[in-house]
Design a protein around this motif. Structure first.
Motif, PDB file in Angstrom:
ATOM      1  N   CYS A 195       0.854  -1.185   0.000  1.00 11.88           N
ATOM      2  CA  CYS A 195       0.000   0.000   0.000  1.00 11.88           C
ATOM      3  C   CYS A 195       0.893   1.239   0.000  1.00 11.88           C
ATOM      4  CB  CYS A 195      -0.888  -0.017   1.238  1.00 11.88           C
ATOM      5  SG  CYS A 195      -1.895   1.461   1.440  1.00 11.88           S
ATOM      6  N   PRO A 196       0.670   2.206  -0.899  1.00 16.23           N
ATOM      7  CA  PRO A 196       1.509   3.399  -0.930  1.00 16.23           C
ATOM      8  C   PRO A 196       1.280   4.333   0.254  1.00 16.23           C
ATOM      9  CG  PRO A 196      -0.268   3.619  -2.510  1.00 16.23           C
ATOM     10  CD  PRO A 196      -0.346   2.224  -1.949  1.00 16.23           C
ATOM     11  N   ILE A 197       0.224   4.121   1.007  1.00 15.60           N
ATOM     12  CA  ILE A 197      -0.071   4.970   2.160  1.00 15.60           C
ATOM     13  C   ILE A 197       0.586   4.437   3.429  1.00 15.60           C
ATOM     14  CG2 ILE A 197      -1.908   5.947   3.613  1.00 15.60           C
ATOM     15  CD1 ILE A 197      -1.767   7.075   0.717  1.00 15.60           C
ATOM     16  N   CYS A 198       0.449   3.136   3.688  1.00 19.03           N
ATOM     17  CA  CYS A 198       0.927   2.572   4.956  1.00 19.03           C
ATOM     18  C   CYS A 198       1.992   1.493   4.796  1.00 19.03           C
ATOM     19  CB  CYS A 198      -0.239   2.020   5.758  1.00 19.03           C
ATOM     20  SG  CYS A 198      -0.970   0.553   4.995  1.00 19.03           S
ATOM     21  N   ASN A 199       2.253   1.072   3.570  1.00 20.35           N
ATOM     22  CA  ASN A 199       3.268   0.074   3.246  1.00 20.35           C
ATOM     23  C   ASN A 199       2.885  -1.346   3.673  1.00 20.35           C
ATOM     24  OD1 ASN A 199       5.669  -0.307   1.804  1.00 20.35           O
ATOM     25  ND2 ASN A 199       6.823  -0.534   3.698  1.00 20.35           N
ATOM     26  N   MET A 200       1.636  -1.564   4.077  1.00 18.67           N
ATOM     27  CA  MET A 200       1.190  -2.913   4.405  1.00 18.67           C
ATOM     28  C   MET A 200       0.879  -3.673   3.113  1.00 18.67           C
ATOM     29  SD  MET A 200      -1.015  -1.902   7.803  1.00 18.67           S
ATOM     30  CE  MET A 200      -1.883  -3.433   7.955  1.00 18.67           C
ATOM     31  N   THR A 201       0.709  -4.982   3.205  1.00 17.72           N
ATOM     32  CA  THR A 201       0.472  -5.833   2.042  1.00 17.72           C
ATOM     33  C   THR A 201      -1.029  -6.043   1.854  1.00 17.72           C
ATOM     34  OG1 THR A 201       2.563  -6.946   2.504  1.00 17.72           O
ATOM     35  CG2 THR A 201       1.053  -8.053   0.983  1.00 17.72           C
TER      36      THR A 201
ATOM     37  N   THR B  36      -1.258   3.248 -14.896  1.00 16.88           N
ATOM     38  CA  THR B  36      -0.671   3.109 -13.568  1.00 16.88           C
ATOM     39  C   THR B  36      -1.788   2.912 -12.548  1.00 16.88           C
ATOM     40  OG1 THR B  36      -0.703   5.504 -13.130  1.00 16.88           O
ATOM     41  CG2 THR B  36       1.301   4.582 -14.168  1.00 16.88           C
ATOM     42  N   GLY B  37      -1.429   2.540 -11.340  1.00 16.50           N
ATOM     43  CA  GLY B  37      -2.417   2.363 -10.295  1.00 16.50           C
ATOM     44  C   GLY B  37      -1.768   2.036  -8.972  1.00 16.50           C
ATOM     45  N   ALA B  38      -2.585   1.619  -8.024  1.00 19.08           N
ATOM     46  CA  ALA B  38      -2.092   1.269  -6.695  1.00 19.08           C
ATOM     47  C   ALA B  38      -3.079   0.318  -6.036  1.00 19.08           C
ATOM     48  CB  ALA B  38      -1.918   2.522  -5.844  1.00 19.08           C
ATOM     49  N   ALA B  39      -2.571  -0.487  -5.099  1.00 18.13           N
ATOM     50  CA  ALA B  39      -3.393  -1.401  -4.307  1.00 18.13           C
ATOM     51  C   ALA B  39      -3.320  -0.964  -2.847  1.00 18.13           C
ATOM     52  CB  ALA B  39      -2.886  -2.834  -4.466  1.00 18.13           C
ATOM     53  N   PHE B  40      -4.396  -1.175  -2.121  1.00 15.98           N
ATOM     54  CA  PHE B  40      -4.515  -0.699  -0.740  1.00 15.98           C
ATOM     55  C   PHE B  40      -4.997  -1.822   0.170  1.00 15.98           C
ATOM     56  CE2 PHE B  40      -5.764   2.353  -3.922  1.00 15.98           C
ATOM     57  CZ  PHE B  40      -4.782   3.317  -3.757  1.00 15.98           C
ATOM     58  N   ASP B  41      -4.572  -1.787   1.410  1.00 17.52           N
ATOM     59  CA  ASP B  41      -5.021  -2.782   2.373  1.00 17.52           C
ATOM     60  C   ASP B  41      -6.387  -2.439   2.940  1.00 17.52           C
ATOM     61  OD1 ASP B  41      -3.327  -0.668   3.492  1.00 17.52           O
ATOM     62  OD2 ASP B  41      -3.767  -1.589   5.423  1.00 17.52           O
ATOM     63  N   THR B  42      -6.791  -1.169   2.894  1.00 13.75           N
ATOM     64  CA  THR B  42      -8.062  -0.747   3.480  1.00 13.75           C
ATOM     65  C   THR B  42      -8.678   0.397   2.675  1.00 13.75           C
ATOM     66  OG1 THR B  42      -7.011   0.916   4.877  1.00 13.75           O
ATOM     67  CG2 THR B  42      -7.284  -1.299   5.836  1.00 13.75           C
ATOM     68  N   PRO B  43     -10.001   0.617   2.832  1.00 17.90           N
ATOM     69  CA  PRO B  43     -10.615   1.760   2.158  1.00 17.90           C
ATOM     70  C   PRO B  43     -10.131   3.103   2.712  1.00 17.90           C
ATOM     71  CG  PRO B  43     -12.277   0.440   3.312  1.00 17.90           C
ATOM     72  CD  PRO B  43     -10.978  -0.264   3.462  1.00 17.90           C
TER      73      PRO B  43
END
Length: 195
Positions: A66-72, A89-96
């Motif tokens: 996650c680019p915000i918190c670095n979690m998987t 381009t894009g990004a994946a996140f662990d939470t909303p």
């Protein structure tokens, strides 16, 4: 200074350095100021970090962070989400909550081509641009990854039903927002310490 008094002074110095290091490391884990006091007024930005075709969600992998918190994100299948930009381009996140923060602080000038979030009831990825988000704000009433998160629902009726079951006196249907209503103030509810 030699002699018996030197050892306690060295030990105190070592313990002080260790304590300062632990405090600094803990501040980073808890979302403290990563850049120091001189950067207090600077706002953080993040870049898209994935190649993303944008027409449908990509598979979550253990290599994504996650680019915000670095979690998987792959570790949080009931919470994760992703966004794709028109430029591939894009990004994946662990939470909303992290998705909200990204939308506000991304450096990408490319419009969002697609976004997905896990439905709170089913865990299935749903179209985040059509989802309904319940803005949970009571940190003491939840046990979420990253402290607190909005609740994502594929349809509004499910979001309203959740509100009725959640029975929080301070939440009303006005606390259900759509993707296009996500702004800095809303994102700061969830990840203000990372923005």
């Amino acid at each position: 200074m030699n002699g018996p008094n030197r050892r306690p002074l060295e030990r105190r110095r070592l313990l002080g350095l260790l304590g300062a290091g632990l405090l600094a490391g803990g501040a980073g884990c808890l979302g403290g100021d990563e850049g120091g006091a001189d950067e207090e007024d600077d706002e953080r930005t993040v870049d898209p970090i994935l190649e993303h075709p944008g027409d449908e969600p990509v598979a979550f992998t253990d290599e994504q962070n996650c680019p915000i918190c670095n979690m998987t994100p792959a570790d949080y299948p009931n919470w994760h989400g992703q966004v794709a930009h028109e430029d591939g381009t894009g990004a994946a996140f662990d939470t909303p909550g992290c998705l909200f923060a990204y939308l506000v602080i991304t450096t990408s000038d490319s419009p969002v081509a697609g976004a997905w979030t896990a439905d709170f009831e089913t865990g299935d990825l749903v179209d985040a641009t059509e989802a309904h988000f319940v803005l949970i704000t009571d940190e003491t009433a939840v046990d979420d990854p990253m402290k607190i998160n909005p609740r994502s629902f594929a349809n509004r009726d499910d979001a309203v039903a959740f509100l009725e079951e959640y029975d929080a006196e301070d939440l009303t249907e006005e606390d259900i927002v759509g993707f296009d209503e996500i702004d800095r103030e809303t994102a700061e509810i969830y990840r203000g310490n990372r923005m």
